[in-house]
Design a protein around this motif. Sequence first.
Motif, PDB file in Angstrom:
ATOM      1  N   ALA A  60     -32.805  34.977 -36.276  1.00  0.00           N
ATOM      2  CA  ALA A  60     -31.817  36.059 -36.092  1.00  0.00           C
ATOM      3  C   ALA A  60     -31.918  37.142 -37.167  1.00  0.00           C
ATOM      4  N   GLY A  61     -32.562  36.856 -38.295  1.00  0.00           N
ATOM      5  CA  GLY A  61     -32.595  37.786 -39.425  1.00  0.00           C
ATOM      6  C   GLY A  61     -33.093  39.185 -39.104  1.00  0.00           C
ATOM      7  N   PRO A  62     -34.301  39.386 -38.570  1.00  0.00           N
ATOM      8  CA  PRO A  62     -34.800  40.746 -38.278  1.00  0.00           C
ATOM      9  C   PRO A  62     -33.923  41.508 -37.295  1.00  0.00           C
ATOM     10  N   ALA A  63     -33.356  40.814 -36.299  1.00  0.00           N
ATOM     11  CA  ALA A  63     -32.473  41.506 -35.349  1.00  0.00           C
ATOM     12  C   ALA A  63     -31.237  42.032 -36.060  1.00  0.00           C
ATOM     13  N   LEU A  64     -30.693  41.271 -37.007  1.00  0.00           N
ATOM     14  CA  LEU A  64     -29.537  41.733 -37.782  1.00  0.00           C
ATOM     15  C   LEU A  64     -29.916  42.923 -38.668  1.00  0.00           C
ATOM     16  N   ILE A  65     -31.124  42.869 -39.206  1.00  0.00           N
ATOM     17  CA  ILE A  65     -31.592  44.003 -40.018  1.00  0.00           C
ATOM     18  C   ILE A  65     -31.702  45.265 -39.154  1.00  0.00           C
ATOM     19  N   TYR A  67     -30.008  45.988 -36.455  1.00  0.00           N
ATOM     20  CA  TYR A  67     -28.643  46.466 -36.170  1.00  0.00           C
ATOM     21  C   TYR A  67     -28.059  47.187 -37.382  1.00  0.00           C
ATOM     22  N   GLY A  68     -28.314  46.631 -38.572  1.00  0.00           N
ATOM     23  CA  GLY A  68     -27.786  47.246 -39.787  1.00  0.00           C
ATOM     24  C   GLY A  68     -28.376  48.630 -40.014  1.00  0.00           C
ATOM     25  N   ILE A  69     -29.690  48.782 -39.786  1.00  0.00           N
ATOM     26  CA  ILE A  69     -30.339  50.080 -40.023  1.00  0.00           C
ATOM     27  C   ILE A  69     -29.902  51.113 -38.980  1.00  0.00           C
ATOM     28  N   ASP A  70     -29.857  50.693 -37.709  1.00  0.00           N
ATOM     29  CA  ASP A  70     -29.603  51.652 -36.638  1.00  0.00           C
ATOM     30  C   ASP A  70     -28.126  51.911 -36.382  1.00  0.00           C
ATOM     31  N   ASN A  71     -27.230  50.995 -36.791  1.00  0.00           N
ATOM     32  CA  ASN A  71     -25.820  51.146 -36.470  1.00  0.00           C
ATOM     33  C   ASN A  71     -24.903  51.115 -37.694  1.00  0.00           C
ATOM     34  N   ALA A  72     -25.093  50.096 -38.564  1.00  0.00           N
ATOM     35  CA  ALA A  72     -24.178  49.964 -39.703  1.00  0.00           C
ATOM     36  C   ALA A  72     -24.353  51.095 -40.713  1.00  0.00           C
ATOM     37  N   ILE A 184     -35.728  42.814 -28.072  1.00  0.00           N
ATOM     38  CA  ILE A 184     -35.430  44.078 -28.770  1.00  0.00           C
ATOM     39  C   ILE A 184     -36.439  45.175 -28.413  1.00  0.00           C
ATOM     40  N   ASP A 185     -37.700  44.784 -28.066  1.00  0.00           N
ATOM     41  CA  ASP A 185     -38.700  45.797 -27.702  1.00  0.00           C
ATOM     42  C   ASP A 185     -39.812  45.111 -26.904  1.00  0.00           C
ATOM     43  N   TRP A 186     -39.737  45.236 -25.569  1.00  0.00           N
ATOM     44  CA  TRP A 186     -40.673  44.503 -24.724  1.00  0.00           C
ATOM     45  C   TRP A 186     -42.113  44.974 -24.896  1.00  0.00           C
ATOM     46  N   VAL A 295     -41.219  56.173 -32.241  1.00  0.00           N
ATOM     47  CA  VAL A 295     -40.132  56.612 -33.120  1.00  0.00           C
ATOM     48  C   VAL A 295     -40.156  58.128 -33.270  1.00  0.00           C
ATOM     49  N   ILE A 296     -41.365  58.678 -33.464  1.00  0.00           N
ATOM     50  CA  ILE A 296     -41.499  60.143 -33.604  1.00  0.00           C
ATOM     51  C   ILE A 296     -41.074  60.843 -32.326  1.00  0.00           C
ATOM     52  N   ALA A 297     -41.441  60.214 -31.169  1.00  0.00           N
ATOM     53  CA  ALA A 297     -41.099  60.835 -29.877  1.00  0.00           C
ATOM     54  C   ALA A 297     -39.622  60.677 -29.552  1.00  0.00           C
ATOM     55  N   GLY A 298     -38.977  59.687 -30.129  1.00  0.00           N
ATOM     56  CA  GLY A 298     -37.536  59.564 -29.938  1.00  0.00           C
ATOM     57  C   GLY A 298     -37.020  58.345 -29.211  1.00  0.00           C
ATOM     58  N   PRO A 299     -37.784  57.697 -28.295  1.00  0.00           N
ATOM     59  CA  PRO A 299     -37.194  56.590 -27.528  1.00  0.00           C
ATOM     60  C   PRO A 299     -36.992  55.296 -28.332  1.00  0.00           C
ATOM     61  N   LEU A 300     -37.589  55.162 -29.530  1.00  0.00           N
ATOM     62  CA  LEU A 300     -37.476  53.935 -30.328  1.00  0.00           C
ATOM     63  C   LEU A 300     -36.839  54.263 -31.674  1.00  0.00           C
ATOM     64  N   GLU A 301     -35.870  53.437 -32.061  1.00  0.00           N
ATOM     65  CA  GLU A 301     -35.198  53.643 -33.335  1.00  0.00           C
ATOM     66  C   GLU A 301     -35.975  52.955 -34.444  1.00  0.00           C
ATOM     67  N   ILE A 302     -35.810  53.480 -35.668  1.00  0.00           N
ATOM     68  CA  ILE A 302     -36.558  52.964 -36.808  1.00  0.00           C
ATOM     69  C   ILE A 302     -36.196  51.525 -37.131  1.00  0.00           C
ATOM     70  N   GLY A 303     -34.932  51.152 -36.938  1.00  0.00           N
ATOM     71  CA  GLY A 303     -34.511  49.769 -37.203  1.00  0.00           C
ATOM     72  C   GLY A 303     -35.185  48.780 -36.279  1.00  0.00           C
ATOM     73  N   VAL A 304     -35.307  49.161 -35.005  1.00  0.00           N
ATOM     74  CA  VAL A 304     -35.975  48.294 -34.036  1.00  0.00           C
ATOM     75  C   VAL A 304     -37.448  48.139 -34.397  1.00  0.00           C
ATOM     76  N   LEU A 305     -38.111  49.241 -34.814  1.00  0.00           N
ATOM     77  CA  LEU A 305     -39.509  49.148 -35.226  1.00  0.00           C
ATOM     78  C   LEU A 305     -39.665  48.230 -36.428  1.00  0.00           C
ATOM     79  N   THR A 306     -38.741  48.371 -37.383  1.00  0.00           N
ATOM     80  CA  THR A 306     -38.783  47.502 -38.555  1.00  0.00           C
ATOM     81  C   THR A 306     -38.666  46.030 -38.145  1.00  0.00           C
ATOM     82  N   ALA A 307     -37.713  45.745 -37.260  1.00  0.00           N
ATOM     83  CA  ALA A 307     -37.534  44.373 -36.784  1.00  0.00           C
ATOM     84  C   ALA A 307     -38.768  43.888 -36.034  1.00  0.00           C
TER      85      ALA A 307
END
Length: 605
Positions: A60-65, A67-72, A184-186, A295-307
Amino acid sequence: MTTATVSGTSGEDRSDYTREESRAIRQRSLRLLGSLVSPLRWQLVLAASVLVVSTALRVAGPALIAYGIDNALPAVIERSDWMPTIGVVGIYLLAGIGGAVLIGWYVVVAARLTQAVMLDLRKRIFLHTQRLSLEFHESYTSGRIISRQTSDLDTIRELLDGGLNELVSGVLYGLFTLIALFLIDWQSGLILTVMGIPMYLLMRWFYMRSQVIYRESRVISAQVIVKFVETMTGIRAVKAFRKEPRNDDEFGSLAASYRDVNMRSIKLFGTFEPGIMAVAAVSVAVVLLWGGGRVIAGPLEIGVLTAAVLYVRNFFSPLQEVAFFLNSYQSATAALEKVSGVLEEEPTVPDPTDPIDLWTAKGHVRFDDVTFGYSDDRVILPHFSLDIPAGQTIALVGTTGAGKSTLAKLVSRFYDPTRGAVTLDDVDLRRLHPKDLRRAIVMVTQEAYLFSGTVADNIALGKPDATMDEIRAAARAVGADGFISKLPDGYDTDVNKRGGRVSAGQRQLISFARAFLADPSVLILDEATASLDIPSERLIQDALQTLLADRTAIIIAHRLSTVAIADRVLVMEHGRIIEDDTPAALIAGTGKFAQLHAAWRESLV
């Protein structure tokens, strides 16, 4: 005499199995493993449940990270709202601590499982090998038995202790990581799946190669142990015949072969591990490159890429553990094959299914048209018949290989006849209850083996409930009381390893006392006076006159002075009786025994 097709005595130390043999061996090993684990299935379910929950918390750790980057973090920056961040951090800590606690619990539960399995397996090997017939022990070297009980069991324990935990934990962690990545990213999950193809091919190559190498490693390891044990056990013969240089060469060659096969396994592992690292690096790079563009194009958030990057990296980390498992698995599989081979051996002299009790044996022994040959198909006793009335003392005389000791082994039921029957009081020995057989028939051999413990313990071996007075009486009867009383602690003296504190002749006297205390109906003396000096032998002669008076006795001896007390002498040649009469009658004649006796008398002069 027959043995199993795939067995400890027939070919377990080979490395060139056919496909059918390999399949049979694997099935045999799986049956053994299943029988060991079956009684512990609920503990196994508990361990599996704890492992699944702990693995899910770790994943669960990367998914929480993410969420923290993209939302918290945006909530803090935009609205100064710290609650999402505090919540994410709190959940992350709880997941980490909970996973650690559960892993600790799992380690304890798994260790209990391992120790329970090893206790069961260790006891099975000891009890089973002790129950096997003499034929097995005469063909299966002591070094190989020691290898089964020591190095092979240690290898299996290492697998259960570490390797199996690493495999299950690694597979679960990889599976949960892949599922989380797809959630999180198929697209990143698809990339990882495609990269799994070269990874699978690499692991399969490693598995196939290591399977051959590790089986060879166990074979050579057993040979090293056998050579060492045999050399140390026979050190007197080694010293007497100056065999040290030849032993050095032979052991050095085996040790070098063991080193070479270990080096091949290390090189194999050295190729596999960097290969896994290369596949992992390429996978992370592709996910980062493809995800960065999105991420540059916009459809993917940086937190999801990190995870996603963390999940891809974490996915390959357990594969190192899986590799270590494959390393120990191959070795443990080879060890389990050998252990299961021993446990599959069946006694060639089985206990009767419907035994006949013989509470009081008279000692009437009869061979009824017995034919017997050892496993090499060489017939030792062809159509052999003999009647020994109860209470009669017979002496067996003949050249080496005439069949004297074979006859004694058949009477003791160390072996069964190929055809015909050996009976005691008209009861076939194959139908006689084992406890009645062992109580009625006792053999004393030239070896005179003493077990660790006191002199009294060794004398009471055949009658554990004997009193001290009975033990002393048996020792006096065979002339052993004198030297035993002079030992440091008398009858309480520890004989040390294999009777090291007493001489060969004294060990023989103790074994005589042991047999006489057991009070058998049939007493077999197989070269039992060979280790005695002349004074000790005279004491034995006096004791035998009285002690053999009311029992059947079979004496095998090259010393013709021992034969003189017999009621009847049988001269054997090539498994047949060529002379049968009283000692005096045979000495007075011109036959084989008369010639042997004359030669013996001349040797005394």
